[in-house]
Design an enzyme around this catalytic site. Structure first.
Site, short mmCIF file in Angstrom:
data_model
loop_
_atom_site.label_atom_id
_atom_site.label_comp_id
_atom_site.label_asym_id
_atom_site.label_seq_id
_atom_site.Cartn_x
_atom_site.Cartn_y
_atom_site.Cartn_z
N ASN A 10 5.35 -3.21 -11.79
CA ASN A 10 5.27 -2.00 -10.97
C ASN A 10 6.48 -2.04 -10.04
O ASN A 10 6.47 -2.72 -9.02
CB ASN A 10 3.95 -2.03 -10.19
CG ASN A 10 3.76 -0.79 -9.35
OD1 ASN A 10 4.68 0.02 -9.20
ND2 ASN A 10 2.58 -0.65 -8.78
N LYS A 17 6.07 -5.47 -8.11
CA LYS A 17 4.80 -6.20 -8.22
C LYS A 17 4.63 -6.56 -9.69
O LYS A 17 4.97 -5.75 -10.56
CB LYS A 17 3.63 -5.32 -7.79
CG LYS A 17 3.59 -5.08 -6.31
CD LYS A 17 2.28 -4.38 -5.96
CE LYS A 17 2.45 -3.62 -4.67
NZ LYS A 17 1.78 -2.34 -4.64
N ARG A 94 4.54 0.57 -14.95
CA ARG A 94 3.99 1.75 -14.28
C ARG A 94 5.14 2.74 -14.08
O ARG A 94 6.17 2.38 -13.50
CB ARG A 94 3.41 1.36 -12.93
CG ARG A 94 2.95 2.56 -12.17
CD ARG A 94 2.46 2.20 -10.80
NE ARG A 94 1.96 3.38 -10.14
CZ ARG A 94 2.10 3.63 -8.85
NH1 ARG A 94 2.71 2.76 -8.07
NH2 ARG A 94 1.62 4.73 -8.32
N HIS A 183 -2.00 8.79 -9.45
CA HIS A 183 -3.06 7.77 -9.49
C HIS A 183 -3.88 7.86 -10.78
O HIS A 183 -5.03 7.43 -10.84
CB HIS A 183 -4.08 7.94 -8.33
CG HIS A 183 -3.56 7.64 -6.97
ND1 HIS A 183 -4.03 8.30 -5.85
CD2 HIS A 183 -2.65 6.76 -6.52
CE1 HIS A 183 -3.40 7.84 -4.78
NE2 HIS A 183 -2.55 6.91 -5.17
N ARG A 244 0.40 10.43 4.91
CA ARG A 244 0.67 11.78 4.41
C ARG A 244 -0.38 12.76 4.92
O ARG A 244 -1.56 12.43 5.01
CB ARG A 244 0.67 11.81 2.87
CG ARG A 244 1.72 10.96 2.24
CD ARG A 244 1.77 11.22 0.73
NE ARG A 244 2.50 10.14 0.08
CZ ARG A 244 1.99 9.34 -0.86
NH1 ARG A 244 0.75 9.53 -1.30
NH2 ARG A 244 2.72 8.39 -1.38
N ASP A 285 -4.44 1.96 9.16
CA ASP A 285 -5.39 1.03 8.55
C ASP A 285 -6.81 1.39 9.01
O ASP A 285 -7.11 1.38 10.20
CB ASP A 285 -5.04 -0.41 8.94
CG ASP A 285 -5.82 -1.42 8.11
OD1 ASP A 285 -7.05 -1.23 7.95
OD2 ASP A 285 -5.21 -2.37 7.63
N ARG A 287 -9.52 -0.16 8.91
CA ARG A 287 -10.23 -1.19 9.68
C ARG A 287 -9.94 -1.05 11.17
O ARG A 287 -10.85 -1.10 12.00
CB ARG A 287 -9.80 -2.59 9.22
CG ARG A 287 -10.38 -3.01 7.92
CD ARG A 287 -9.64 -4.18 7.36
NE ARG A 287 -8.32 -3.76 6.87
CZ ARG A 287 -7.58 -4.44 6.02
NH1 ARG A 287 -8.00 -5.61 5.58
NH2 ARG A 287 -6.41 -3.99 5.60
N VAL A 334 -9.79 1.77 0.98
CA VAL A 334 -10.78 2.37 1.88
C VAL A 334 -12.08 2.63 1.12
O VAL A 334 -13.18 2.30 1.61
CB VAL A 334 -10.24 3.70 2.47
CG1 VAL A 334 -11.30 4.37 3.34
CG2 VAL A 334 -8.96 3.45 3.26
N ASN A 337 -14.07 -0.55 0.54
CA ASN A 337 -14.41 -1.41 1.68
C ASN A 337 -15.02 -0.72 2.89
O ASN A 337 -15.60 -1.37 3.74
CB ASN A 337 -13.16 -2.16 2.15
CG ASN A 337 -12.66 -3.12 1.10
OD1 ASN A 337 -13.36 -4.04 0.73
ND2 ASN A 337 -11.47 -2.86 0.59
N GLU A 387 -5.68 -1.15 -11.63
CA GLU A 387 -4.62 -0.41 -12.32
C GLU A 387 -3.80 -1.32 -13.24
O GLU A 387 -3.38 -0.90 -14.31
CB GLU A 387 -3.71 0.26 -11.28
CG GLU A 387 -4.41 1.43 -10.61
CD GLU A 387 -3.69 1.93 -9.38
OE1 GLU A 387 -3.89 1.33 -8.29
OE2 GLU A 387 -2.94 2.90 -9.49
P1 AMP Z 1 -4.74 0.41 -1.11
O1 AMP Z 1 -3.63 1.41 -1.01
O2 AMP Z 1 -5.75 0.75 -2.15
O3 AMP Z 1 -4.27 -1.02 -1.17
O4 AMP Z 1 -5.54 0.53 0.28
C1 AMP Z 1 -4.97 0.10 1.49
C2 AMP Z 1 -5.81 0.60 2.65
O5 AMP Z 1 -7.16 0.21 2.48
C3 AMP Z 1 -5.41 0.00 3.98
O6 AMP Z 1 -4.38 0.74 4.59
C4 AMP Z 1 -6.69 0.09 4.78
O7 AMP Z 1 -6.73 1.36 5.44
C5 AMP Z 1 -7.78 0.10 3.76
N1 AMP Z 1 -8.61 -1.11 3.79
C6 AMP Z 1 -8.37 -2.29 3.21
N2 AMP Z 1 -9.38 -3.15 3.46
C7 AMP Z 1 -10.28 -2.49 4.21
C8 AMP Z 1 -11.55 -2.83 4.80
N3 AMP Z 1 -12.09 -4.04 4.66
N4 AMP Z 1 -12.20 -1.87 5.49
C9 AMP Z 1 -11.66 -0.63 5.62
N5 AMP Z 1 -10.49 -0.27 5.11
C10 AMP Z 1 -9.80 -1.18 4.41
#
Ligand code: AMP
Length: 403
Positions: A10, A17, A94, A183, A244, A285, A287, A334, A337, A387
């Protein structure tokens, strides 16, 4: 014995990656990442899962993608997994934008490279880096099939009613302005995994997939085929994302040009990099945003509410598009999690048969699982996306026939 390994690459503008998989049992032999390519502070992180042992890290300038892939090849060779190995069946890449032409994974030849290049105007951020990755990998193993797996392919089944914007047809066609969606590899994987979780064939179920990562998109999948998705000409349209904006009135752009004196490039950067959650509250983020919400932070609360409001609108829209919904699946960082996002997005939708069980929603787990109560009319599920496995599977299915 036929080769059974697939290397997945990727390639981004400043990162690569990679994952090496064995397709007999889908096990990961090695995974890693080269970041900040072209800077003094480049870093390679390599996890030798097959050979075992500690993760390895290298720091120091990696000049370009050639040097990055050379470094990856060296790390793999240290584990006895060299790119020159006869056990490697193919390299799967990818590729973000495949336009309308690439509806399937495709073995790369010169004509395919030229077509991916022709799509650069609609994917200026992504396709050049993806192309570089393919060219460098081809140079390393010219004898090996290189397969392009496109983010857009899964969405090429969208009907014209969903894929076209209501703008002058001639202008749209001349500049290839339409909704492509992104996606797709994730939406394909998750919609099938959701069917499996339901104990059904993909052809027999209708699923709303919510891919909520730093980038975010929703899709409506009828009988295994995508019929609508929230990203459009570019990944900017649709849901509120990490950085975005998602949907805005297009006139916001003219307003910012005429009244705000901003240039097209500045607005591009504003909407792609400085909007969404980070623009609303300074954090992208989820979290951290939830921590702030729990602590009573009003800006974080509003950002969360705007995010969830948009998500709920898309769930309702795709419910209407599909007519009958068997499952809603949450995936990516998100989606997998954040129990509060899942709960809030479906709150108040009981009359549509959508319900979340509080205990199931907050229970920890890594596997695909239901979070709706047993009596619910529509299943709600958390389905981890993969993916790389999907790219490897599609690559192996394509070349496995020949090797
Ligand atoms: P991705 O692009 O799928 O890797 O998602 C990344 C995003 O997932 C991060 O910017 C966080 O906002 C969110 N994220 C990752 N771990 C958690 C978690 N344990 N709880 C809530 N959001 C999370």
């Amino acid at each position: 014995m036929s080769p059974t390994r697939v290397l997945v690459l990727n390639s981004g503008s400043s990162s690569v990656k990679y994952q090496l998989l064995d397709m007999r049992d889908h096990s990961r032999l090695a995974v890693g990442l080269v970041e900040r390519i072209g800077e003094e502070t480049s870093r390679l992180r390599h996890r030798p899962l097959w050979a075992g042992g500690e993760d390895r890290e290298r720091e120091g300038a990696v000049a370009d993608h050639d040097a990055a892939l050379e470094a990856v090849a060296e790390e793999l060779a240290k584990d006895g997994l060299g790119i020159d190995s006869p056990e490697l069946a193919a390299i799967g890449h990818r590729v973000v934008h495949g336009g309308r032409r690439f509806t399937e994974p495709t073995v790369v030849d010169d004509a395919v490279l030229a077509e991916i290049e022709r799509l650069i105007p609609v994917a200026p951020l992504h396709n050049p880096a993806n192309l570089t990755g393919i060219r460098v990998a081809r140079g390393l193993r010219p004898d090996l099939p290189q397969v392009a797996v496109f983010d857009t392919s899964f969405h090429t089944t969208m009907p014209e009613s969903a894929a076209r914007y209501a703008i002058d047809t001639e202008t749209a066609d001349r500049h290839r302005v339409r909704r492509y969606g992104f996606h797709g590899t994730s939406h394909a994987y998750v919609s099938r995994a959701t069917a499996r979780l339901l104990g059904k064939e993909p052809e027999d179920v209708n699923v709303i997939v919510l891919h909520l990562g730093n980038g975010a998109s929703a899709s409506a999948v009828r009988g295994g085929r995508c019929v609508d998705t929230s990203m459009g000409l570019t990944p900017l349209e649709g849901l509120v994302m990490g950085t975005r904006s998602g949907d805005v009135d297009p006139a916001v752009i003219f307003h910012l040009m005429r009244v705000g004196g901003m240039s097209a490039d500045e607005i591009d950067e504003l909407l792609n990099k400085k909007s969404g959650l980070i623009g609303l509250c300074g954090d992208n983020d989820m979290r951290e945003i939830r921590r702030r919400v729990e602590a009573g932070d009003e800006r974080a609360r509003l950002a969360f509410d705007i995010y969830v409001h948009r998500l709920k609108k898309y769930i309702g829209a795709y419910y209407a598009v599909l007519g009958r919904v068997d499952a809603v699946a949450f995936t990516a960082g998100v989606g997998e999690n954040s129990a509060p996002v899942r709960e809030a997005a479906l709150a108040g939708l009981e009359s549509l048969g959508l319900e979340v069980d509080g205990g199931l929603n907050t229970a920890p787990g890594d596997a695909a699982r239901f979070i709706s109560p047993a009596h619910a009319r529509v299943a709600v599920a958390v389905v981890p996306t993969d993916e790389e496995l999907e790219i490897a599977t599609q690559t192996y299915e394509l070349v496995g026939k020949d090797v």
